[in-house]
Design an enzyme around this catalytic site. Structure first.
Site, PDB file in Angstrom:
ATOM      1  N   GLY A  40       0.819  -1.218   0.000  1.00  0.00           N
ATOM      2  CA  GLY A  40       0.000   0.000   0.000  1.00  0.00           C
ATOM      3  C   GLY A  40       0.853   1.269   0.000  1.00  0.00           C
ATOM      4  N   TYR A  41       0.169   2.382   0.130  1.00  0.00           N
ATOM      5  CA  TYR A  41       0.823   3.700   0.001  1.00  0.00           C
ATOM      6  C   TYR A  41       1.928   3.902   1.057  1.00  0.00           C
ATOM      7  N   ASP A  55       0.245  -8.988   2.039  1.00  0.00           N
ATOM      8  CA  ASP A  55      -0.793  -8.048   1.587  1.00  0.00           C
ATOM      9  C   ASP A  55      -1.762  -8.830   0.710  1.00  0.00           C
ATOM     10  N   ASN A  56      -3.058  -8.581   0.849  1.00  0.00           N
ATOM     11  CA  ASN A  56      -4.014  -9.289  -0.023  1.00  0.00           C
ATOM     12  C   ASN A  56      -4.368  -8.475  -1.269  1.00  0.00           C
ATOM     13  N   ASP A  74      -4.375 -12.781   3.226  1.00  0.00           N
ATOM     14  CA  ASP A  74      -5.288 -11.936   4.007  1.00  0.00           C
ATOM     15  C   ASP A  74      -4.917 -12.080   5.488  1.00  0.00           C
ATOM     16  N   PHE A  93       0.407  -2.384   8.845  1.00  0.00           N
ATOM     17  CA  PHE A  93      -0.311  -1.357   8.072  1.00  0.00           C
ATOM     18  C   PHE A  93      -1.644  -1.883   7.534  1.00  0.00           C
ATOM     19  N   SER A 151      -4.056   6.738  13.777  1.00  0.00           N
ATOM     20  CA  SER A 151      -4.381   7.960  13.025  1.00  0.00           C
ATOM     21  C   SER A 151      -4.719   9.095  13.974  1.00  0.00           C
ATOM     22  N   THR A 162      -7.114  10.734  13.725  1.00  0.00           N
ATOM     23  CA  THR A 162      -8.574  10.693  13.850  1.00  0.00           C
ATOM     24  C   THR A 162      -9.009  10.267  15.262  1.00  0.00           C
ATOM     25  N   TYR A 183     -14.490   3.923  10.549  1.00  0.00           N
ATOM     26  CA  TYR A 183     -13.050   3.775  10.311  1.00  0.00           C
ATOM     27  C   TYR A 183     -12.263   4.275  11.519  1.00  0.00           C
ATOM     28  N   LYS A 237      -9.671   2.355  14.549  1.00  0.00           N
ATOM     29  CA  LYS A 237      -8.318   2.728  14.991  1.00  0.00           C
ATOM     30  C   LYS A 237      -8.276   2.844  16.518  1.00  0.00           C
ATOM     31  N   PRO A 265     -19.559  16.680   5.780  1.00  0.00           N
ATOM     32  CA  PRO A 265     -19.956  16.251   7.133  1.00  0.00           C
ATOM     33  C   PRO A 265     -18.827  15.471   7.813  1.00  0.00           C
TER      34      PRO A 265
HETATM   35  P1  NAD Z   1      -3.405   1.570   1.662  1.00  0.00           P
HETATM   36  O1  NAD Z   1      -4.807   1.151   1.401  1.00  0.00           O
HETATM   37  O2  NAD Z   1      -2.622   2.143   0.512  1.00  0.00           O
HETATM   38  O3  NAD Z   1      -2.566   0.346   2.266  1.00  0.00           O
HETATM   39  C1  NAD Z   1      -3.142  -0.656   3.062  1.00  0.00           C
HETATM   40  C2  NAD Z   1      -2.725  -2.002   2.488  1.00  0.00           C
HETATM   41  O4  NAD Z   1      -3.313  -3.023   3.293  1.00  0.00           O
HETATM   42  C3  NAD Z   1      -3.228  -2.216   1.052  1.00  0.00           C
HETATM   43  O5  NAD Z   1      -2.145  -2.622   0.248  1.00  0.00           O
HETATM   44  C4  NAD Z   1      -4.269  -3.323   1.178  1.00  0.00           C
HETATM   45  O6  NAD Z   1      -4.300  -4.157   0.040  1.00  0.00           O
HETATM   46  C5  NAD Z   1      -3.798  -4.052   2.431  1.00  0.00           C
HETATM   47  N1  NAD Z   1      -4.849  -4.748   3.178  1.00  0.00           N
HETATM   48  C6  NAD Z   1      -6.037  -4.270   3.619  1.00  0.00           C
HETATM   49  N2  NAD Z   1      -6.713  -5.249   4.273  1.00  0.00           N
HETATM   50  C7  NAD Z   1      -5.924  -6.350   4.261  1.00  0.00           C
HETATM   51  C8  NAD Z   1      -6.048  -7.661   4.770  1.00  0.00           C
HETATM   52  N3  NAD Z   1      -7.144  -8.067   5.433  1.00  0.00           N
HETATM   53  N4  NAD Z   1      -5.041  -8.539   4.574  1.00  0.00           N
HETATM   54  C9  NAD Z   1      -3.916  -8.154   3.915  1.00  0.00           C
HETATM   55  N5  NAD Z   1      -3.737  -6.946   3.392  1.00  0.00           N
HETATM   56  C10 NAD Z   1      -4.732  -6.047   3.566  1.00  0.00           C
HETATM   57  O7  NAD Z   1      -3.428   2.583   2.885  1.00  0.00           O
HETATM   58  P2  NAD Z   1      -2.281   3.488   3.495  1.00  0.00           P
HETATM   59  O8  NAD Z   1      -2.633   4.904   3.244  1.00  0.00           O
HETATM   60  O9  NAD Z   1      -0.955   2.995   3.082  1.00  0.00           O
HETATM   61  O10 NAD Z   1      -2.515   3.227   5.042  1.00  0.00           O
HETATM   62  C11 NAD Z   1      -1.788   2.249   5.764  1.00  0.00           C
HETATM   63  C12 NAD Z   1      -2.302   2.191   7.186  1.00  0.00           C
HETATM   64  O11 NAD Z   1      -2.180   3.482   7.766  1.00  0.00           O
HETATM   65  C13 NAD Z   1      -3.783   1.828   7.287  1.00  0.00           C
HETATM   66  O12 NAD Z   1      -3.967   1.043   8.437  1.00  0.00           O
HETATM   67  C14 NAD Z   1      -4.458   3.172   7.458  1.00  0.00           C
HETATM   68  O13 NAD Z   1      -5.682   3.067   8.133  1.00  0.00           O
HETATM   69  C15 NAD Z   1      -3.429   3.921   8.282  1.00  0.00           C
HETATM   70  N6  NAD Z   1      -3.531   5.374   8.140  1.00  0.00           N
HETATM   71  C16 NAD Z   1      -3.485   5.959   6.908  1.00  0.00           C
HETATM   72  C17 NAD Z   1      -3.588   7.338   6.789  1.00  0.00           C
HETATM   73  C18 NAD Z   1      -3.548   8.000   5.446  1.00  0.00           C
HETATM   74  O14 NAD Z   1      -3.842   9.189   5.382  1.00  0.00           O
HETATM   75  N7  NAD Z   1      -3.180   7.332   4.359  1.00  0.00           N
HETATM   76  C19 NAD Z   1      -3.723   8.120   7.934  1.00  0.00           C
HETATM   77  C20 NAD Z   1      -3.757   7.499   9.182  1.00  0.00           C
HETATM   78  C21 NAD Z   1      -3.645   6.124   9.266  1.00  0.00           C
HETATM   79  C1  UD1 Z   2      -9.357  11.989   6.128  1.00  0.00           C
HETATM   80  C2  UD1 Z   2     -10.196  11.276   7.154  1.00  0.00           C
HETATM   81  C3  UD1 Z   2      -9.295  10.704   8.226  1.00  0.00           C
HETATM   82  C4  UD1 Z   2      -8.265   9.780   7.591  1.00  0.00           C
HETATM   83  C5  UD1 Z   2      -7.508  10.536   6.512  1.00  0.00           C
HETATM   84  C6  UD1 Z   2      -6.582   9.640   5.743  1.00  0.00           C
HETATM   85  C7  UD1 Z   2     -12.383  12.376   7.078  1.00  0.00           C
HETATM   86  C8  UD1 Z   2     -13.377  13.213   7.828  1.00  0.00           C
HETATM   87  N1  UD1 Z   2     -11.193  12.159   7.696  1.00  0.00           N
HETATM   88  O1  UD1 Z   2      -8.677  13.053   6.800  1.00  0.00           O
HETATM   89  O2  UD1 Z   2     -10.056   9.989   9.169  1.00  0.00           O
HETATM   90  O3  UD1 Z   2      -7.353   9.301   8.565  1.00  0.00           O
HETATM   91  O4  UD1 Z   2      -8.430  11.116   5.566  1.00  0.00           O
HETATM   92  O5  UD1 Z   2      -7.274   8.727   4.950  1.00  0.00           O
HETATM   93  O6  UD1 Z   2     -12.665  11.929   5.972  1.00  0.00           O
HETATM   94  N2  UD1 Z   2     -10.886  18.637   1.135  1.00  0.00           N
HETATM   95  C9  UD1 Z   2     -11.485  19.424   0.170  1.00  0.00           C
HETATM   96  N3  UD1 Z   2     -11.837  18.873  -1.008  1.00  0.00           N
HETATM   97  C10 UD1 Z   2     -11.611  17.536  -1.301  1.00  0.00           C
HETATM   98  C11 UD1 Z   2     -11.000  16.738  -0.303  1.00  0.00           C
HETATM   99  C12 UD1 Z   2     -10.658  17.314   0.901  1.00  0.00           C
HETATM  100  O7  UD1 Z   2     -11.705  20.630   0.384  1.00  0.00           O
HETATM  101  O8  UD1 Z   2     -11.969  17.076  -2.387  1.00  0.00           O
HETATM  102  C13 UD1 Z   2     -10.461  19.249   2.409  1.00  0.00           C
HETATM  103  C14 UD1 Z   2     -11.097  18.659   3.656  1.00  0.00           C
HETATM  104  O9  UD1 Z   2     -12.281  19.332   3.984  1.00  0.00           O
HETATM  105  C15 UD1 Z   2      -9.975  18.865   4.689  1.00  0.00           C
HETATM  106  C16 UD1 Z   2      -8.689  18.751   3.873  1.00  0.00           C
HETATM  107  O10 UD1 Z   2      -9.073  18.998   2.525  1.00  0.00           O
HETATM  108  O11 UD1 Z   2     -10.040  20.153   5.234  1.00  0.00           O
HETATM  109  C17 UD1 Z   2      -8.025  17.394   3.970  1.00  0.00           C
HETATM  110  O12 UD1 Z   2      -8.979  16.384   3.639  1.00  0.00           O
HETATM  111  P1  UD1 Z   2      -8.553  14.844   3.435  1.00  0.00           P
HETATM  112  O13 UD1 Z   2      -7.383  14.761   2.521  1.00  0.00           O
HETATM  113  O14 UD1 Z   2      -9.774  14.080   3.049  1.00  0.00           O
HETATM  114  O15 UD1 Z   2      -8.036  14.410   4.864  1.00  0.00           O
HETATM  115  P2  UD1 Z   2      -8.769  14.504   6.295  1.00  0.00           P
HETATM  116  O16 UD1 Z   2     -10.191  14.870   6.161  1.00  0.00           O
HETATM  117  O17 UD1 Z   2      -7.910  15.350   7.164  1.00  0.00           O
END
Ligand code: NAD
Ligand code: UD1
Length: 329
Positions: A10-11, A31-32, A58, A80, A124, A126, A148, A152, A290
């Site tokens: 993933g990312y 990773d699945n 998985d 992750f 997160s 969050t 979601y 966490k 929202p």
């Molecule tokens: P992502 O979706 O790119 O990566 C998650 C990976 O987990 C994916 O490759 C997916 O295929 C794999 N996955 C999901 N469920 C699975 C399962 N049951 N078995 C095996 N693999 C599985 O997301 P990301 O942005 O890289 O996020 C990674 C972690 O960080 C996640 O737990 C996410 O909730 C957390 N997180 C992300 C953000 C963000 O903004 N990206 C912010 C806070 C927390």
């Molecule tokens: C969101 C999630 C958060 C999660 C994170 C990473 C919500 C309420 N929160 O965070 O739980 O951990 O993503 O996946 O969804 N915005 C726009 N236009 C858009 C998209 C976003 O104006 O098309 C604004 C939003 O209102 C916010 C900022 O950009 O002020 C960032 O938004 P986003 O990238 O979705 O992240 P979060 O909302 O902070």
């Protein structure tokens, strides 16, 4: 160290694999591919010149996870794997609770069975809910606005109880703020499915002409320019944070914010993107989304004082690297 990275395709996981390998660690990815592509593993190998052992498994499948642990001698786990779309979690809450809770429980159970005593978890910002920024690790957590976020908070509690009951274990909860950007090679980055929910991939897709215009969700927040403020962090800084966290684990529970400590508004991010990349991002102001809060940024002091880690890259670096990745797609 020999490190198991769940969700490593993933990312954030893929960038962390690069940093771990470049710091001399060996990684095994589980990773699945439900939200990623197997080609990402090839790209990690291309960037680092090192082999990555990959299992398409998985993490909720305990016998399969057990089979992999029986073949390797892991020193640590970075977990992750999980589902992360806030909107989808509202329409499919059971999928989110099942996948995120069960996956965490299974990986923990198997790690206990095999005596793997270091566990790093992707949490997160969050979990702070509608607290006032800057968010500090000692704050009382508030309910998340969606399933979601609840997964966490619940996983954090499960891990806190697990570490309390098992002396000699180390659990580190990393609370990420808003990761954006991509590896400087432009080979790996964020690959959202369908229309992006998050701001940065939406901006890059508008800039590329894949989407018509950005909707800015509200300009009447109590912030300097009225748009929402977030703590954007370069994904490679976040990746480095994991390397340091796993290398400096201590017995018991640790919690760290991984953010920059600086807030940036939606309009500021759009303006910097346009200026650095020399490309326009048409936008319109719409209603608030929202569940959004006005401001969310970290107190990043604890990670700096205890781990010696600090985010280094600027918003200019982040928008440049996100755009480079989008152009390579
Ligand atoms: P992502 O979706 O790119 O990566 C998650 C990976 O987990 C994916 O490759 C997916 O295929 C794999 N996955 C999901 N469920 C699975 C399962 N049951 N078995 C095996 N693999 C599985 O997301 P990301 O942005 O890289 O996020 C990674 C972690 O960080 C996640 O737990 C996410 O909730 C957390 N997180 C992300 C953000 C963000 O903004 N990206 C912010 C806070 C927390
Ligand atoms: C969101 C999630 C958060 C999660 C994170 C990473 C919500 C309420 N929160 O965070 O739980 O951990 O993503 O996946 O969804 N915005 C726009 N236009 C858009 C998209 C976003 O104006 O098309 C604004 C939003 O209102 C916010 C900022 O950009 O002020 C960032 O938004 P986003 O990238 O979705 O992240 P979060 O909302 O902070």
């Amino acid at each position: 160290m020999n490190i198991l990275v769940t969700g490593g395709a993933g990312y954030i996981g893929s960038h962390t694999c690069v940093s771990l390998i470049e710091s001399g660690h060996t990684v095994t990815v589980m990773d699945n591919l439900c939200n990623s592509k197997v080609e990402t593993i090839d790209k990690i190998e291309l960037i680092t010149g090192k082999k990555v052992t990959f299992y398409n498994i998985d993490v909720t499948n305990e016998s399969e996870v057990d089979r992999i642990f029986s073949k390797h001698d892991f020193d640590a786990i970075i977990h992750f794997a999980g589902l992360k779309s806030v909107g989808e979690s509202v329409s499919k809450p059971l999928d989110y609770y099942y996948n995120n809770l069960l996956g965490t429980i299974v990986v923990c159970r198997v790690s206990l069975k095999y005596g793997v005593k270091r566990f790093v978890f992707s949490s997160s910002a969050t979990v702070y809910g509608d607290n006032e920024s800057p968010f500090v690790e000692t704050m009382k957590l508030l309910p998340a606005a969606n399933p979601y976020g609840e997964t966490k908070a619940m996983c954090e509690r499960i891990l806190m109880d697990m570490v309390k009951a098992n002396s000699g274990y180390s659990v580190t909860l990393l609370r990420y703020f808003n990761p954006i950007g991509a590896h400087e090679s432009g080979l790996i980055g964020e690959l959202p499915n369908g229309i992006p929910n998050n701001l940065m991939p939406y901006i890059t897709q508008v800039a590329k002409g894949k989407l018509e215009k950005l909707k800015i969700f509200g300009n009447d927040y109590p912030t300097a320019d009225g748009t929402g403020v977030r703590d954007y962090i370069h994904v490679m800084d976040l990746a480095e944070g994991h390397v340091v966290a796993v290398e400096k684990m201590k017995d018991g529970l640790q919690i760290y914010n991984l953010g920059t400590g600086k807030g940036t508004s939606v309009l500021q991010l759009v303006n910097v993107f346009e200026e650095v990349n020399g490309i326009r991002v048409p936008y319109e102001i719409t209603d608030r989304r929202p569940g959004d809060i006005a401001e969310c940024y970290a107190d990043a002091g604890k990670a700096e004082s205890e781990l010696g880690w600090k985010a280094r890259q600027t918003i200019r670096d982040m928008v440049r690297d996100s755009w480079r990745f989008e152009q390579n797609l």
